[in-house]
Design an enzyme around this catalytic site. Sequence first.
Site, mmCIF file in Angstrom:
data_model
loop_
_atom_site.group_PDB
_atom_site.id
_atom_site.type_symbol
_atom_site.label_atom_id
_atom_site.label_comp_id
_atom_site.label_asym_id
_atom_site.label_seq_id
_atom_site.Cartn_x
_atom_site.Cartn_y
_atom_site.Cartn_z
ATOM 1 N N ASP A 46 61.363 -1.631 96.425
ATOM 2 C CA ASP A 46 61.649 -0.778 96.949
ATOM 3 C C ASP A 46 59.828 0.506 96.706
ATOM 4 O OD1 ASP A 46 62.611 2.371 98.699
ATOM 5 O OD2 ASP A 46 63.568 0.946 98.978
ATOM 6 N N ASP A 73 55.149 -1.335 96.760
ATOM 7 C CA ASP A 73 54.456 -0.552 98.320
ATOM 8 C C ASP A 73 54.201 -1.992 98.845
ATOM 9 O OD1 ASP A 73 53.227 -0.140 100.049
ATOM 10 O OD2 ASP A 73 51.843 1.306 99.354
ATOM 11 N N ASN A 100 64.452 -6.675 105.373
ATOM 12 C CA ASN A 100 65.310 -5.117 105.396
ATOM 13 C C ASN A 100 63.921 -3.839 105.628
ATOM 14 O OD1 ASN A 100 67.031 -2.743 105.851
ATOM 15 N ND2 ASN A 100 66.411 -2.723 103.686
ATOM 16 N N TYR A 165 56.426 0.892 116.032
ATOM 17 C CA TYR A 165 58.300 0.316 115.805
ATOM 18 C C TYR A 165 58.970 -0.781 116.817
ATOM 19 C CZ TYR A 165 62.396 0.454 113.584
ATOM 20 O OH TYR A 165 63.717 -0.456 113.186
ATOM 21 N N VAL A 198 72.131 3.459 113.008
ATOM 22 C CA VAL A 198 72.884 3.913 111.637
ATOM 23 C C VAL A 198 73.084 5.041 111.369
ATOM 24 C CG1 VAL A 198 73.657 2.923 109.412
ATOM 25 C CG2 VAL A 198 72.733 1.725 111.029
ATOM 26 N N THR A 200 72.136 6.295 108.730
ATOM 27 C CA THR A 200 71.970 7.071 107.096
ATOM 28 C C THR A 200 71.416 8.166 106.783
ATOM 29 O OG1 THR A 200 69.390 6.591 107.760
ATOM 30 C CG2 THR A 200 70.773 4.928 107.080
#
Length: 258
Positions: A46, A73, A100, A165, A198, A200
Amino acid sequence: MNPASALSTYPSLKGRPVFITGGGSGIGAAMVSAFAEQGARVAFVDIAEGASDALARQLAEAGHAAPWWRVCDVRDVAALQSCIAEAAAELGDFAVLVNNVASDDRHTLESVTPAYYEERMAINERPAFFAIQSVVPGMRRLGFGSIVNLGSTGWQGKGGAYPCYAIAKSSVNGLTRGLARPLGEDRIRINTVSPGWVMTERQIKLWLDAEGEREIKRNQCLPDKLQPHDIARMVLFLASDDAAMCTAQEFKVDAGWV
Protein backbone atom coordinates in the site's frame (compact mmCIF):
# COMPACT_ATOMS: atom_id res chain seq x y z
CA MET A 1 -24.60 -7.75 11.47
CA ASN A 2 -21.14 -8.34 12.88
CA PRO A 3 -18.05 -7.63 10.74
CA ALA A 4 -15.09 -9.89 10.04
CA SER A 5 -15.36 -11.80 13.34
CA ALA A 6 -18.54 -13.42 12.01
CA LEU A 7 -16.91 -14.74 8.82
CA SER A 8 -17.13 -18.42 7.99
CA THR A 9 -14.04 -20.55 8.51
CA TYR A 10 -12.29 -22.01 5.47
CA PRO A 11 -9.81 -24.69 6.55
CA SER A 12 -8.11 -24.64 3.14
CA LEU A 13 -6.93 -21.06 3.75
CA LYS A 14 -5.03 -21.84 6.93
CA GLY A 15 -1.32 -21.36 6.29
CA ARG A 16 -1.91 -20.42 2.66
CA PRO A 17 0.21 -17.52 1.32
CA VAL A 18 -1.96 -14.62 0.10
CA PHE A 19 -0.89 -11.38 -1.61
CA ILE A 20 -3.17 -8.32 -1.66
CA THR A 21 -2.57 -5.01 -3.44
CA GLY A 22 -3.83 -1.87 -1.71
CA GLY A 23 -4.28 -3.67 1.59
CA GLY A 24 -3.66 -0.85 4.04
CA SER A 25 -7.13 0.67 4.31
CA GLY A 26 -10.73 0.39 3.18
CA ILE A 27 -11.80 -2.81 1.42
CA GLY A 28 -8.18 -3.95 1.21
CA ALA A 29 -7.68 -3.73 4.97
CA ALA A 30 -10.89 -5.70 5.54
CA MET A 31 -9.53 -8.45 3.30
CA VAL A 32 -6.12 -8.45 4.98
CA SER A 33 -7.86 -8.82 8.34
CA ALA A 34 -10.22 -11.52 7.10
CA PHE A 35 -7.43 -13.64 5.64
CA ALA A 36 -5.31 -13.19 8.78
CA GLU A 37 -8.24 -14.36 10.90
CA GLN A 38 -8.43 -17.47 8.71
CA GLY A 39 -4.81 -18.22 9.59
CA ALA A 40 -3.50 -17.39 6.12
CA ARG A 41 0.01 -16.01 5.64
CA VAL A 42 -0.82 -12.54 4.37
CA ALA A 43 1.33 -10.07 2.47
CA PHE A 44 0.17 -6.72 1.16
CA VAL A 45 1.41 -3.48 -0.34
CA ASP A 46 0.00 0.00 0.00
CA ILE A 47 1.16 3.57 -0.48
CA ALA A 48 -0.22 4.61 2.93
CA GLU A 49 2.49 3.81 5.48
CA GLY A 50 0.67 4.95 8.61
CA ALA A 51 -2.54 3.03 7.95
CA SER A 52 -0.61 -0.08 6.91
CA ASP A 53 1.54 -0.07 10.02
CA ALA A 54 -1.50 0.44 12.25
CA LEU A 55 -3.29 -2.47 10.59
CA ALA A 56 -0.33 -4.81 11.00
CA ARG A 57 0.03 -3.85 14.67
CA GLN A 58 -3.70 -4.29 15.29
CA LEU A 59 -3.69 -7.81 13.85
CA ALA A 60 -0.59 -8.81 15.82
CA GLU A 61 -2.11 -7.46 19.04
CA ALA A 62 -5.24 -9.50 18.34
CA GLY A 63 -3.14 -12.66 18.30
CA HIS A 64 -2.90 -13.17 14.55
CA ALA A 65 0.30 -13.52 12.54
CA ALA A 66 1.48 -10.05 11.62
CA PRO A 67 1.15 -9.55 7.86
CA TRP A 68 4.19 -8.92 5.68
CA TRP A 69 3.81 -5.49 4.13
CA ARG A 70 5.74 -2.82 2.27
CA VAL A 71 5.08 0.72 1.14
CA CYS A 72 4.75 0.49 -2.64
CA ASP A 73 3.52 2.82 -5.36
CA VAL A 74 1.91 0.34 -7.75
CA ARG A 75 2.41 2.74 -10.65
CA ASP A 76 6.00 1.48 -10.52
CA VAL A 77 5.63 -2.01 -11.99
CA ALA A 78 9.19 -2.98 -11.17
CA ALA A 79 8.67 -2.01 -7.52
CA LEU A 80 5.42 -3.98 -7.34
CA GLN A 81 6.97 -7.09 -8.84
CA SER A 82 9.98 -6.74 -6.57
CA CYS A 83 7.69 -6.65 -3.52
CA ILE A 84 5.85 -9.76 -4.69
CA ALA A 85 9.14 -11.60 -5.20
CA GLU A 86 10.47 -10.48 -1.81
CA ALA A 87 7.28 -11.54 -0.03
CA ALA A 88 7.21 -14.92 -1.81
CA ALA A 89 10.81 -15.58 -0.80
CA GLU A 90 9.75 -15.15 2.83
CA LEU A 91 6.23 -16.65 2.85
CA GLY A 92 6.38 -19.13 -0.04
CA ASP A 93 4.74 -19.15 -3.47
CA PHE A 94 1.42 -17.33 -3.38
CA ALA A 95 -1.65 -19.51 -3.72
CA VAL A 96 -3.93 -16.46 -3.69
CA LEU A 97 -3.65 -13.05 -5.32
CA VAL A 98 -6.21 -10.29 -4.73
CA ASN A 99 -5.90 -7.36 -7.12
CA ASN A 100 -7.63 -4.73 -5.03
CA VAL A 101 -5.73 -1.46 -5.45
CA ALA A 102 -7.73 1.34 -7.08
CA SER A 103 -8.52 5.04 -6.93
CA ASP A 104 -11.90 6.42 -8.00
CA ASP A 105 -10.98 10.10 -8.17
CA ARG A 106 -13.69 12.14 -9.88
CA HIS A 107 -13.00 13.87 -13.18
CA THR A 108 -14.75 15.04 -16.33
CA LEU A 109 -14.24 14.09 -19.96
CA GLU A 110 -13.04 17.61 -20.75
CA SER A 111 -10.45 17.74 -17.97
CA VAL A 112 -8.54 14.58 -18.89
CA THR A 113 -5.08 15.02 -20.37
CA PRO A 114 -2.98 12.20 -21.82
CA ALA A 115 -0.77 12.33 -18.72
CA TYR A 116 -3.75 12.08 -16.37
CA TYR A 117 -5.23 9.23 -18.41
CA GLU A 118 -1.98 7.26 -18.22
CA GLU A 119 -1.74 7.89 -14.48
CA ARG A 120 -5.27 6.59 -13.92
CA MET A 121 -4.53 3.43 -15.90
CA ALA A 122 -1.25 3.01 -14.01
CA ILE A 123 -3.22 2.77 -10.76
CA ASN A 124 -6.52 1.20 -11.78
CA GLU A 125 -5.62 -1.17 -14.61
CA ARG A 126 -1.95 -2.01 -15.12
CA PRO A 127 -1.00 -3.34 -11.64
CA ALA A 128 -3.44 -6.27 -11.86
CA PHE A 129 -1.90 -7.61 -15.05
CA PHE A 130 1.67 -7.44 -13.81
CA ALA A 131 0.83 -8.81 -10.38
CA ILE A 132 -0.74 -11.81 -12.11
CA GLN A 133 2.35 -12.17 -14.27
CA SER A 134 4.44 -12.26 -11.09
CA VAL A 135 2.47 -14.86 -9.13
CA VAL A 136 1.55 -17.32 -11.87
CA PRO A 137 4.93 -19.13 -11.97
CA GLY A 138 4.60 -19.87 -8.25
CA MET A 139 1.02 -21.02 -8.64
CA ARG A 140 2.12 -23.37 -11.39
CA ARG A 141 4.73 -24.81 -9.04
CA LEU A 142 2.01 -25.31 -6.43
CA GLY A 143 -0.30 -26.90 -8.99
CA PHE A 144 -3.20 -24.56 -8.17
CA GLY A 145 -4.10 -20.97 -7.36
CA SER A 146 -6.87 -18.41 -7.05
CA ILE A 147 -6.76 -14.89 -8.46
CA VAL A 148 -9.48 -12.42 -7.49
CA ASN A 149 -9.71 -9.16 -9.42
CA LEU A 150 -11.73 -6.34 -7.90
CA GLY A 151 -14.06 -4.80 -10.44
CA SER A 152 -16.86 -2.30 -9.95
CA THR A 153 -20.57 -1.93 -10.55
CA GLY A 154 -20.21 1.84 -10.92
CA TRP A 155 -19.50 1.79 -14.64
CA GLN A 156 -22.24 -0.80 -15.18
CA GLY A 157 -24.73 1.68 -13.74
CA LYS A 158 -23.47 4.27 -16.23
CA GLY A 159 -21.98 6.50 -13.55
CA GLY A 160 -20.45 9.46 -15.35
CA ALA A 161 -18.27 11.02 -12.65
CA TYR A 162 -15.10 9.05 -13.47
CA PRO A 163 -14.76 8.01 -17.13
CA CYS A 164 -11.13 6.89 -16.77
CA TYR A 165 -12.01 4.78 -13.74
CA ALA A 166 -14.93 3.31 -15.68
CA ILE A 167 -12.61 2.34 -18.55
CA ALA A 168 -10.14 0.70 -16.19
CA LYS A 169 -12.72 -1.17 -14.16
CA SER A 170 -14.66 -2.37 -17.19
CA SER A 171 -11.45 -3.95 -18.42
CA VAL A 172 -11.27 -6.16 -15.33
CA ASN A 173 -13.85 -8.57 -16.70
CA GLY A 174 -11.85 -8.83 -19.91
CA LEU A 175 -8.69 -9.60 -17.95
CA THR A 176 -10.51 -12.28 -15.96
CA ARG A 177 -12.14 -13.97 -18.92
CA GLY A 178 -9.12 -13.56 -21.18
CA LEU A 179 -6.84 -15.44 -18.80
CA ALA A 180 -9.26 -18.04 -17.46
CA ARG A 181 -8.58 -20.73 -20.05
CA PRO A 182 -4.77 -20.61 -20.20
CA LEU A 183 -4.50 -20.38 -16.40
CA GLY A 184 -7.15 -23.03 -15.92
CA GLU A 185 -4.91 -25.58 -17.59
CA ASP A 186 -2.77 -25.35 -14.44
CA ARG A 187 -5.78 -25.32 -12.10
CA ILE A 188 -5.38 -21.61 -11.50
CA ARG A 189 -8.78 -19.98 -11.08
CA ILE A 190 -9.46 -16.33 -11.84
CA ASN A 191 -12.63 -14.40 -10.98
CA THR A 192 -13.93 -10.86 -10.62
CA VAL A 193 -15.65 -9.48 -7.53
CA SER A 194 -17.53 -6.27 -8.30
CA PRO A 195 -18.58 -4.27 -5.24
CA GLY A 196 -21.44 -1.84 -5.13
CA TRP A 197 -21.17 1.37 -3.13
CA VAL A 198 -19.11 0.30 -0.12
CA MET A 199 -19.05 2.56 2.92
CA THR A 200 -15.31 2.94 3.39
CA GLU A 201 -13.97 5.90 5.34
CA ARG A 202 -12.97 7.53 2.05
CA GLN A 203 -16.42 7.13 0.49
CA ILE A 204 -18.18 8.50 3.55
CA LYS A 205 -15.84 11.46 3.81
CA LEU A 206 -15.78 12.45 0.14
CA TRP A 207 -18.97 11.29 -1.54
CA LEU A 208 -21.75 10.30 0.86
CA ASP A 209 -24.13 13.21 1.22
CA ALA A 210 -27.90 13.55 1.58
CA GLU A 211 -28.44 12.78 -2.10
CA GLY A 212 -26.17 9.75 -1.79
CA GLU A 213 -28.27 8.46 1.10
CA ARG A 214 -31.38 8.80 -1.02
CA GLU A 215 -29.66 7.06 -3.93
CA ILE A 216 -28.79 4.07 -1.74
CA LYS A 217 -32.38 3.77 -0.52
CA ARG A 218 -33.69 4.13 -4.04
CA ASN A 219 -31.35 1.66 -5.76
CA GLN A 220 -30.42 -1.07 -3.27
CA CYS A 221 -32.82 -3.98 -2.77
CA LEU A 222 -31.41 -4.51 0.73
CA PRO A 223 -31.68 -1.68 3.26
CA ASP A 224 -28.28 -2.05 4.94
CA LYS A 225 -25.25 -0.15 3.72
CA LEU A 226 -22.47 -2.24 2.18
CA GLN A 227 -19.39 -2.54 4.41
CA PRO A 228 -15.83 -3.59 3.51
CA HIS A 229 -16.24 -6.92 5.29
CA ASP A 230 -19.13 -7.76 2.96
CA ILE A 231 -16.67 -7.78 0.07
CA ALA A 232 -14.13 -9.75 2.10
CA ARG A 233 -16.68 -12.53 2.59
CA MET A 234 -16.97 -13.14 -1.14
CA VAL A 235 -13.22 -12.90 -1.69
CA LEU A 236 -12.54 -15.47 1.03
CA PHE A 237 -14.94 -17.92 -0.60
CA LEU A 238 -13.34 -17.53 -4.03
CA ALA A 239 -9.85 -17.90 -2.56
CA SER A 240 -10.78 -21.09 -0.75
CA ASP A 241 -11.04 -24.64 -2.03
CA ASP A 242 -14.81 -24.38 -1.54
CA ALA A 243 -14.82 -22.46 -4.85
CA ALA A 244 -12.71 -25.08 -6.63
CA MET A 245 -14.84 -25.06 -9.79
CA CYS A 246 -15.49 -21.31 -9.99
CA THR A 247 -13.52 -19.45 -12.65
CA ALA A 248 -14.03 -16.84 -15.39
CA GLN A 249 -16.99 -15.37 -13.49
CA GLU A 250 -18.06 -12.01 -12.11
CA PHE A 251 -19.57 -12.04 -8.62
CA LYS A 252 -21.44 -8.88 -7.64
CA VAL A 253 -21.75 -7.78 -4.02
CA ASP A 254 -23.96 -4.74 -4.31
CA ALA A 255 -27.07 -5.31 -2.15
CA GLY A 256 -29.09 -5.79 -5.34
CA TRP A 257 -28.40 -2.34 -6.84
CA VAL A 258 -30.83 -1.65 -9.64
